[in-house]
Design an enzyme around this catalytic site. Structure first.
Site, PDB file in Angstrom:
ATOM      1  N   ASN A  13      -1.401  29.810 -26.111  1.00 34.83           N
ATOM      2  CA  ASN A  13      -0.376  29.110 -25.735  1.00 34.83           C
ATOM      3  C   ASN A  13      -0.497  27.569 -26.366  1.00 34.83           C
ATOM      4  O   ASN A  13      -1.322  26.828 -26.317  1.00 34.83           O
ATOM      5  CB  ASN A  13      -0.488  28.939 -24.264  1.00 34.83           C
ATOM      6  CG  ASN A  13       0.701  27.817 -23.661  1.00 34.83           C
ATOM      7  OD1 ASN A  13       1.494  27.633 -24.588  1.00 34.83           O
ATOM      8  ND2 ASN A  13       0.418  27.465 -22.485  1.00 34.83           N
ATOM      9  N   LYS A  15       1.441  25.706 -26.779  1.00 35.55           N
ATOM     10  CA  LYS A  15       2.056  24.163 -26.210  1.00 35.55           C
ATOM     11  C   LYS A  15       2.974  23.433 -27.172  1.00 35.55           C
ATOM     12  O   LYS A  15       3.604  24.267 -28.000  1.00 35.55           O
ATOM     13  CB  LYS A  15       1.058  23.468 -25.505  1.00 35.55           C
ATOM     14  CG  LYS A  15       0.033  24.296 -24.613  1.00 35.55           C
ATOM     15  CD  LYS A  15      -0.820  23.334 -23.717  1.00 35.55           C
ATOM     16  CE  LYS A  15      -1.891  24.167 -22.981  1.00 35.55           C
ATOM     17  NZ  LYS A  15      -2.412  23.506 -21.730  1.00 35.55           N
ATOM     18  N   HIS A  98       4.324  28.411 -16.324  1.00 37.32           N
ATOM     19  CA  HIS A  98       3.147  27.893 -16.592  1.00 37.32           C
ATOM     20  C   HIS A  98       2.928  26.486 -15.641  1.00 37.32           C
ATOM     21  O   HIS A  98       4.107  25.862 -15.379  1.00 37.32           O
ATOM     22  CB  HIS A  98       2.993  27.201 -18.016  1.00 37.32           C
ATOM     23  CG  HIS A  98       1.956  26.756 -18.344  1.00 37.32           C
ATOM     24  ND1 HIS A  98       1.281  25.554 -18.273  1.00 37.32           N
ATOM     25  CD2 HIS A  98       0.803  27.445 -19.302  1.00 37.32           C
ATOM     26  CE1 HIS A  98       0.168  25.464 -18.909  1.00 37.32           C
ATOM     27  NE2 HIS A  98      -0.308  26.611 -19.428  1.00 37.32           N
ATOM     28  N   GLU A 100       2.408  23.350 -16.292  1.00 34.25           N
ATOM     29  CA  GLU A 100       2.865  22.231 -16.890  1.00 34.25           C
ATOM     30  C   GLU A 100       4.356  22.415 -16.723  1.00 34.25           C
ATOM     31  O   GLU A 100       4.796  21.292 -16.461  1.00 34.25           O
ATOM     32  CB  GLU A 100       2.489  22.212 -18.246  1.00 34.25           C
ATOM     33  CG  GLU A 100       1.002  21.863 -18.511  1.00 34.25           C
ATOM     34  CD  GLU A 100       0.295  22.292 -19.730  1.00 34.25           C
ATOM     35  OE1 GLU A 100       1.052  22.677 -20.835  1.00 34.25           O
ATOM     36  OE2 GLU A 100      -0.888  22.407 -19.976  1.00 34.25           O
ATOM     37  N   GLU A 170      -4.289  30.954 -13.686  1.00 31.82           N
ATOM     38  CA  GLU A 170      -4.885  29.737 -14.345  1.00 31.82           C
ATOM     39  C   GLU A 170      -5.006  28.489 -13.273  1.00 31.82           C
ATOM     40  O   GLU A 170      -3.959  28.090 -12.669  1.00 31.82           O
ATOM     41  CB  GLU A 170      -3.656  29.255 -15.477  1.00 31.82           C
ATOM     42  CG  GLU A 170      -3.245  30.260 -16.426  1.00 31.82           C
ATOM     43  CD  GLU A 170      -2.973  29.546 -17.786  1.00 31.82           C
ATOM     44  OE1 GLU A 170      -3.614  29.605 -18.690  1.00 31.82           O
ATOM     45  OE2 GLU A 170      -1.940  28.906 -17.401  1.00 31.82           O
ATOM     46  N   GLY A 176      -6.892  22.712 -19.908  1.00 33.00           N
ATOM     47  CA  GLY A 176      -7.114  21.589 -20.762  1.00 33.00           C
ATOM     48  C   GLY A 176      -8.169  20.452 -20.376  1.00 33.00           C
ATOM     49  O   GLY A 176      -8.197  19.466 -20.700  1.00 33.00           O
ATOM     50  N   SER A 216      -9.302  26.564 -19.902  1.00 27.32           N
ATOM     51  CA  SER A 216     -10.710  26.296 -20.756  1.00 27.32           C
ATOM     52  C   SER A 216     -11.157  27.526 -21.240  1.00 27.32           C
ATOM     53  O   SER A 216     -12.513  27.229 -21.454  1.00 27.32           O
ATOM     54  CB  SER A 216     -11.419  25.158 -20.176  1.00 27.32           C
ATOM     55  OG  SER A 216     -10.737  23.969 -19.889  1.00 27.32           O
TER      56      SER A 216
HETATM   57  C1  PEP Z   1      -2.968  27.225 -20.916  1.00 27.32           C
HETATM   58  O1  PEP Z   1      -2.255  25.996 -21.330  1.00 27.32           O
HETATM   59  O2  PEP Z   1      -2.628  28.172 -20.361  1.00 27.32           O
HETATM   60  C2  PEP Z   1      -4.489  26.758 -20.994  1.00 27.32           C
HETATM   61  C3  PEP Z   1      -5.094  27.830 -20.469  1.00 27.32           C
HETATM   62  O3  PEP Z   1      -4.940  25.768 -21.594  1.00 27.32           O
HETATM   63  P1  PEP Z   1      -6.265  25.618 -21.841  1.00 27.32           P
HETATM   64  O4  PEP Z   1      -7.216  26.997 -22.585  1.00 27.32           O
HETATM   65  O5  PEP Z   1      -6.451  24.386 -23.163  1.00 27.32           O
HETATM   66  O6  PEP Z   1      -7.290  25.145 -20.789  1.00 27.32           O
END
Ligand code: PEP
Length: 256
Positions: A13, A15, A98, A100, A170, A176, A216
């Protein structure tokens, strides 16, 4: 539960990172590193970058996804993109719900459901994101919450359509932040999601259903997370922007 019954999927992803030129460069770096992957490899890029990504991914095993789509086929929805617009240029995947989008753009379980149904009608494969805040985890309501998000998101989705849905668990507190769920925490919640799928559809559908962990995940922790029985892949943010790290996660998924 047999892990071999389902396909492993590692999706990046990106972003709101990379312009079309940078997209070509990054995919050009990733492609040779993942050419022999035994899992599905997806890069979900910003809308603007989709044509460049599709061009760069031609002749490779990388599939290209978007990060959202609208639920209507057309109309007065300034700033939105319809699912059939994505398929018209060759996009095959879309991320829906997501955290976000839920946090910053008012996405609800109901709009997530509408977007999923539109995406499936258009022929896309959906990566549905579910997950809890730290406060919700500390309250002990993670599994209930994730079950509810899953049930509402999948309202009206048939068993046949389910083969084009993946769920990414998630935990919001891990996205992040550099703070990863432990492999046990990830495995537990992914297992709980699989039980919800079995209850909504049946055991066979649940066993064939791909569930990713996201939050992460990186080149160092991927091995441990991906060996969990119920973790079939990953949705990767930050680490998907570094070709070598993304490729290392794909290697872990193949061997996990
Ligand atoms: C994501 O945005 O779906 C995600 C898992 O980000 P990160 O790996 O940076 O935590």
């Amino acid at each position: 539960m047999n892990k071999d019954l389902r396909k492993a999927v590692i999706a990046g992803n990106w972003k709101m990172n990379k312009n079309p030129e940078q997209t070509k460069i990054l995919l050009g770096e990733v492609a040779p590193l993942v050419a022999n992957a035994k899992c599905d490899v997806v890069a979900c890029v910003p809308f603007l970058d989709l044509p460049a990504a599709l061009e760069a991914a031609k002749g490779t095993n990388i599939q290209i996804g978007a990060q959202n789509c609208h639920w209507e086929e057309s109309g007065a929805y300034t700033g939105e993109i319809a699912a059939n617009m994505l398929t018209s240029i060759g996009v095959t995947y879309v991320i829906i719900g997501h955290s976000e989008r839920r946090t910053y753009f008012g996405e609800t379980d109901e709009t997530v459901n509408k977007r999923i149904r539109a995406a499936l009608n258009a022929g896309l494969t959906v990566i549905l994101c579910v997950g809890e805040t730290l406060e919700q985890r500390e309250q002990g309501i993670t599994e209930e919450l994730v079950a509810l998000q899953t049930k509402i998101a999948l309202l009206g989705v048939t068993k046949e359509e389910l083969s084009r849905v993946i769920i990414a668990y998630e935990p919001i507190w891990a996205i992040g932040t550099g703070r990863t769920a432990t492999a046990e925490q990830a495995g537990e919640v992914c297992g709980a999601i699989r039980k919800v799928i079995a209850a909504l559809y049946d055991k066979q559908a649940a066993e064939a259903f791909t569930i990713q962990y996201g939050g992460s995940m990186n080149a160092k922790n991927a091995d441990e997370l991906l060996t969990q029985t119920d973790v079939d892949g990953g949705l990767i943010g930050g680490a998907s922007l570094k070709a070598a790290d993304f490729a290392e996660i794909i290697r872990a998924a193949t061997e996990g």
